[in-house]
Write a protein that holds these residues in place. Structure first.
Motif, PDB file in Angstrom:
ATOM      1  N   ASN A 283       0.820  -1.225   0.000  1.00  0.00           N
ATOM      2  CA  ASN A 283       0.000   0.000   0.000  1.00  0.00           C
ATOM      3  C   ASN A 283       0.848   1.267   0.000  1.00  0.00           C
ATOM      4  N   GLU A 284       2.150   1.163   0.274  1.00  0.00           N
ATOM      5  CA  GLU A 284       3.011   2.335   0.338  1.00  0.00           C
ATOM      6  C   GLU A 284       3.870   2.520  -0.913  1.00  0.00           C
ATOM      7  N   TRP A 285       4.072   1.451  -1.675  1.00  0.00           N
ATOM      8  CA  TRP A 285       4.946   1.539  -2.838  1.00  0.00           C
ATOM      9  C   TRP A 285       4.305   2.375  -3.946  1.00  0.00           C
ATOM     10  N   THR A 286       5.173   2.995  -4.730  1.00  0.00           N
ATOM     11  CA  THR A 286       4.723   3.783  -5.882  1.00  0.00           C
ATOM     12  C   THR A 286       5.098   3.062  -7.178  1.00  0.00           C
ATOM     13  N   ASP A 287       4.286   3.298  -8.184  1.00  0.00           N
ATOM     14  CA  ASP A 287       4.518   2.720  -9.519  1.00  0.00           C
ATOM     15  C   ASP A 287       4.689   1.195  -9.463  1.00  0.00           C
ATOM     16  N   LEU A 288       3.873   0.549  -8.656  1.00  0.00           N
ATOM     17  CA  LEU A 288       3.925  -0.911  -8.556  1.00  0.00           C
ATOM     18  C   LEU A 288       3.221  -1.528  -9.757  1.00  0.00           C
ATOM     19  N   ASP A 289       3.907  -2.424 -10.420  1.00  0.00           N
ATOM     20  CA  ASP A 289       3.346  -3.113 -11.586  1.00  0.00           C
ATOM     21  C   ASP A 289       3.797  -4.570 -11.557  1.00  0.00           C
ATOM     22  N   GLY A 290       2.861  -5.466 -11.568  1.00  0.00           N
ATOM     23  CA  GLY A 290       3.196  -6.890 -11.541  1.00  0.00           C
ATOM     24  C   GLY A 290       2.842  -7.536 -10.199  1.00  0.00           C
ATOM     25  N   ASP A 291       3.152  -8.802 -10.086  1.00  0.00           N
ATOM     26  CA  ASP A 291       2.844  -9.577  -8.883  1.00  0.00           C
ATOM     27  C   ASP A 291       3.882  -9.333  -7.797  1.00  0.00           C
ATOM     28  N   VAL A 292       3.557  -9.827  -6.602  1.00  0.00           N
ATOM     29  CA  VAL A 292       4.419  -9.627  -5.443  1.00  0.00           C
ATOM     30  C   VAL A 292       4.591 -10.972  -4.736  1.00  0.00           C
ATOM     31  N   TYR A 293       5.824 -11.253  -4.307  1.00  0.00           N
ATOM     32  CA  TYR A 293       6.075 -12.460  -3.518  1.00  0.00           C
ATOM     33  C   TYR A 293       5.573 -12.240  -2.090  1.00  0.00           C
ATOM     34  N   SER A 294       5.049 -13.302  -1.490  1.00  0.00           N
ATOM     35  CA  SER A 294       4.452 -13.190  -0.153  1.00  0.00           C
ATOM     36  C   SER A 294       5.490 -13.126   0.960  1.00  0.00           C
ATOM     37  N   GLY A 295       6.776 -13.450   0.695  1.00  0.00           N
ATOM     38  CA  GLY A 295       7.826 -13.374   1.692  1.00  0.00           C
ATOM     39  C   GLY A 295       8.855 -12.315   1.341  1.00  0.00           C
ATOM     40  N   TYR A 296       9.927 -12.282   2.082  1.00  0.00           N
ATOM     41  CA  TYR A 296      11.004 -11.332   1.798  1.00  0.00           C
ATOM     42  C   TYR A 296      12.332 -12.073   1.889  1.00  0.00           C
ATOM     43  N   VAL A 297      13.378 -11.449   1.306  1.00  0.00           N
ATOM     44  CA  VAL A 297      14.706 -12.056   1.251  1.00  0.00           C
ATOM     45  C   VAL A 297      15.642 -11.258   2.157  1.00  0.00           C
ATOM     46  N   VAL A 298      16.333 -11.976   3.056  1.00  0.00           N
ATOM     47  CA  VAL A 298      17.347 -11.363   3.921  1.00  0.00           C
ATOM     48  C   VAL A 298      18.688 -11.522   3.196  1.00  0.00           C
ATOM     49  N   SER A 299      19.268 -10.410   2.731  1.00  0.00           N
ATOM     50  CA  SER A 299      20.487 -10.474   1.932  1.00  0.00           C
ATOM     51  C   SER A 299      21.666 -10.946   2.784  1.00  0.00           C
ATOM     52  N   ALA A 300      22.425 -11.863   2.202  1.00  0.00           N
ATOM     53  CA  ALA A 300      23.625 -12.354   2.907  1.00  0.00           C
ATOM     54  C   ALA A 300      24.783 -11.370   2.804  1.00  0.00           C
ATOM     55  N   ASP A 301      24.778 -10.505   1.797  1.00  0.00           N
ATOM     56  CA  ASP A 301      25.826  -9.507   1.597  1.00  0.00           C
ATOM     57  C   ASP A 301      25.221  -8.126   1.791  1.00  0.00           C
ATOM     58  N   PRO A 302      25.486  -7.459   2.927  1.00  0.00           N
ATOM     59  CA  PRO A 302      24.882  -6.142   3.164  1.00  0.00           C
ATOM     60  C   PRO A 302      25.544  -5.055   2.307  1.00  0.00           C
ATOM     61  N   VAL A 303      24.845  -3.948   2.170  1.00  0.00           N
ATOM     62  CA  VAL A 303      25.395  -2.806   1.439  1.00  0.00           C
ATOM     63  C   VAL A 303      26.406  -2.098   2.349  1.00  0.00           C
ATOM     64  N   ASP A 304      27.171  -1.194   1.739  1.00  0.00           N
ATOM     65  CA  ASP A 304      28.189  -0.492   2.502  1.00  0.00           C
ATOM     66  C   ASP A 304      27.546   0.334   3.618  1.00  0.00           C
ATOM     67  N   GLY A 305      28.162   0.282   4.796  1.00  0.00           N
ATOM     68  CA  GLY A 305      27.675   1.041   5.952  1.00  0.00           C
ATOM     69  C   GLY A 305      26.746   0.248   6.846  1.00  0.00           C
ATOM     70  N   LEU A 306      26.369  -0.952   6.454  1.00  0.00           N
ATOM     71  CA  LEU A 306      25.459  -1.781   7.261  1.00  0.00           C
ATOM     72  C   LEU A 306      26.100  -3.123   7.580  1.00  0.00           C
ATOM     73  N   ALA A 307      25.629  -3.735   8.656  1.00  0.00           N
ATOM     74  CA  ALA A 307      26.101  -5.065   9.059  1.00  0.00           C
ATOM     75  C   ALA A 307      25.165  -6.135   8.536  1.00  0.00           C
ATOM     76  N   ALA A 308      25.722  -7.321   8.365  1.00  0.00           N
ATOM     77  CA  ALA A 308      24.897  -8.438   7.899  1.00  0.00           C
ATOM     78  C   ALA A 308      23.859  -8.822   8.953  1.00  0.00           C
ATOM     79  N   ILE A 309      22.690  -9.101   8.491  1.00  0.00           N
ATOM     80  CA  ILE A 309      21.592  -9.489   9.399  1.00  0.00           C
ATOM     81  C   ILE A 309      21.745 -10.964   9.762  1.00  0.00           C
ATOM     82  N   ASP A 310      21.592 -11.213  11.055  1.00  0.00           N
ATOM     83  CA  ASP A 310      21.653 -12.619  11.495  1.00  0.00           C
ATOM     84  C   ASP A 310      20.520 -13.415  10.837  1.00  0.00           C
ATOM     85  N   SER A 311      20.920 -14.470  10.165  1.00  0.00           N
ATOM     86  CA  SER A 311      19.939 -15.322   9.486  1.00  0.00           C
ATOM     87  C   SER A 311      20.463 -16.749   9.528  1.00  0.00           C
ATOM     88  N   VAL A 312      19.895 -17.525  10.414  1.00  0.00           N
ATOM     89  CA  VAL A 312      20.349 -18.900  10.600  1.00  0.00           C
ATOM     90  C   VAL A 312      19.354 -19.844   9.947  1.00  0.00           C
TER      91      VAL A 312
END
Length: 368
Positions: A283-312
């Motif tokens: 409901n908050e995204w703009t210009d959304l077009d297409g389907d959406v996955y029901s889950g989310y992905v926790v990235s194993a490689d964080p971007v610069d300035g952030l730490a990796a999220i614990d994901s076991v």
């Protein structure tokens, strides 16, 4: 004038006439057995049976002297079995011939089974056995199903969670989230939407509170969108500053696929988000077009300035479900009871037939 008295004359008697007359002796009657019956079939002369004697009287051997046989038909009605009608004199006026007849033994039509298995081979009990076997088979199948459930609950839902797979091959967009895909390592290639980054507060990493930076990645394979958690920061400002370090071109993200959180109204009213809720983000995204996955992905490689999220990797309970085992044992007992019930009914029928045959035999022996 007095008549002269006539003198009686005597004549000589013969020896036959001078001999005293003998009273005819009754003929001995055959004794009747307890199993015979006596009937009066004809009237041939005076009855020769003696009546019971009273104390102080002598037994009567025949009709009194000078008595004449009775010709009254009713006089013979009470002389069956040597009895005399009420009011008649003992041994007087009875006419009849006593005969003895043997009764044949009572025959029994009861079919006595030789054994219990002879009863079991009857059509009725064969049909009952077939029904009990069907019921026992159903109970056995339910017991097998409970055993399978107990074994499945002790196995890992997805033993290949650490094998990296393409996201579109693991799950389809707009589909429900299943446990078998929870914690699966996936990879997805696409581009981030520049205006759909968010900071999620109150996220713990290693026991320390902090914030996540999340964004929307558009999959190049089918144009579907998926939420990606890019890294963790100990403060909310550090998460917001890391947004400038996110690549703007095509990137490949590898991480663990996790289920969406439930929406929360607490901090969202103050303009802050503390959950990763896919329905709320849509409901908050703009210009959304297409389907959406029901889950989310926790990235194993964080971007610069952030730490990796614990994901076991998800932990699976390998213990056996004893409740299902207990239910399986119950169904097996029920199946055995169905067979035992048939056996007991057949045995009761056999014992009843034997008892009825014995009763019929005793009745026949008593009657004969």
């Amino acid at each position: 004038m007095q008549r002269p008295r006539r003198t009686p004359t005597t004549r000589p008697c013969s020896a036959r006439e001078s001999a005293p007359r003998r009273r005819p002796q009754p003929q001995p009657q055959p004794r009747q057995s307890p199993t015979s019956t006596t009937t009066s079939t004809s009237r041939t002369g005076p009855a020769r049976r003696s009546s019971p004697t009273r104390p102080g009287s002598s037994p009567t051997r025949g009709p009194r002297a000078g008595a004449t046989p009775s010709t009254d038909p009713g006089a013979d009605a009470g002389s069956v079995h040597g009895r005399h009608p009420a009011g008649s004199r003992e041994g007087a006026g009875t006419i009849g011939l006593v005969t003895r007849t043997e009764n044949a033994p009572v025959s029994s039509d009861v079919d006595v089974p030789a054994s219990m298995w002879e009863v079991a081979r009857r059509p009725r009990w064969i049909a009952m056995l077939a029904l009990c076997l069907v019921i026992a088979g159903i109970f056995a199948w339910l017991g097998h199903w409970q055993i399978e459930r107990s074994v499945e609950s002790g196995q890992e839902v997805n033993p290949e969670t650490e094998t990296v797979k393409v996201l579109s091959d693991v799950v389809d967009p707009q589909s429900s989230f299943f446990d078998r895909v929870g914690g699966q390592m996936v990879t997805v290639t696409g581009q981030f939407a520049p205006d759909d980054f968010r900071v999620v507060v109150d996220r713990y990493n290693g026991g320390d509170p902090g914030s996540w930076l999340i964004g929307r990645l558009v999959d190049d394979a089918d144009g579907s969108s998926v939420v990606v958690a890019l890294g963790w920061s100990s403060d909310e400002g550090g998460a917001e500053a890391a947004e400038r370090a996110v690549p703007t071109g095509t990137v490949t993200v590898t991480g663990r696929y996790m289920p969406s959180d439930q929406p929360s109204d607490g901090d969202f009213r103050e303009g802050r988000e503390n959950v990763v809720s896919v329905p709320m983000l849509v409901n908050e995204w703009t210009d959304l077009d297409g389907d959406v996955y029901s889950g989310y992905v926790v990235s194993a490689d964080p971007v610069d300035g952030l730490a990796a999220i614990d994901s076991v990797a998800p932990e699976s309970d390998r213990s056996l479900n004893w409740l299902n085992v207990f239910y399986a044992i119950e169904w097996v007992v029920f199946a055995g009871f169905a067979i035992f019930l048939w056996f007991r009914l057949v045995r009761d029928r056999f014992e009843r037939d034997v008892d009825e045959a014995e009763e019929a035999r005793l009745e026949g022996a008593t009657a004969s």
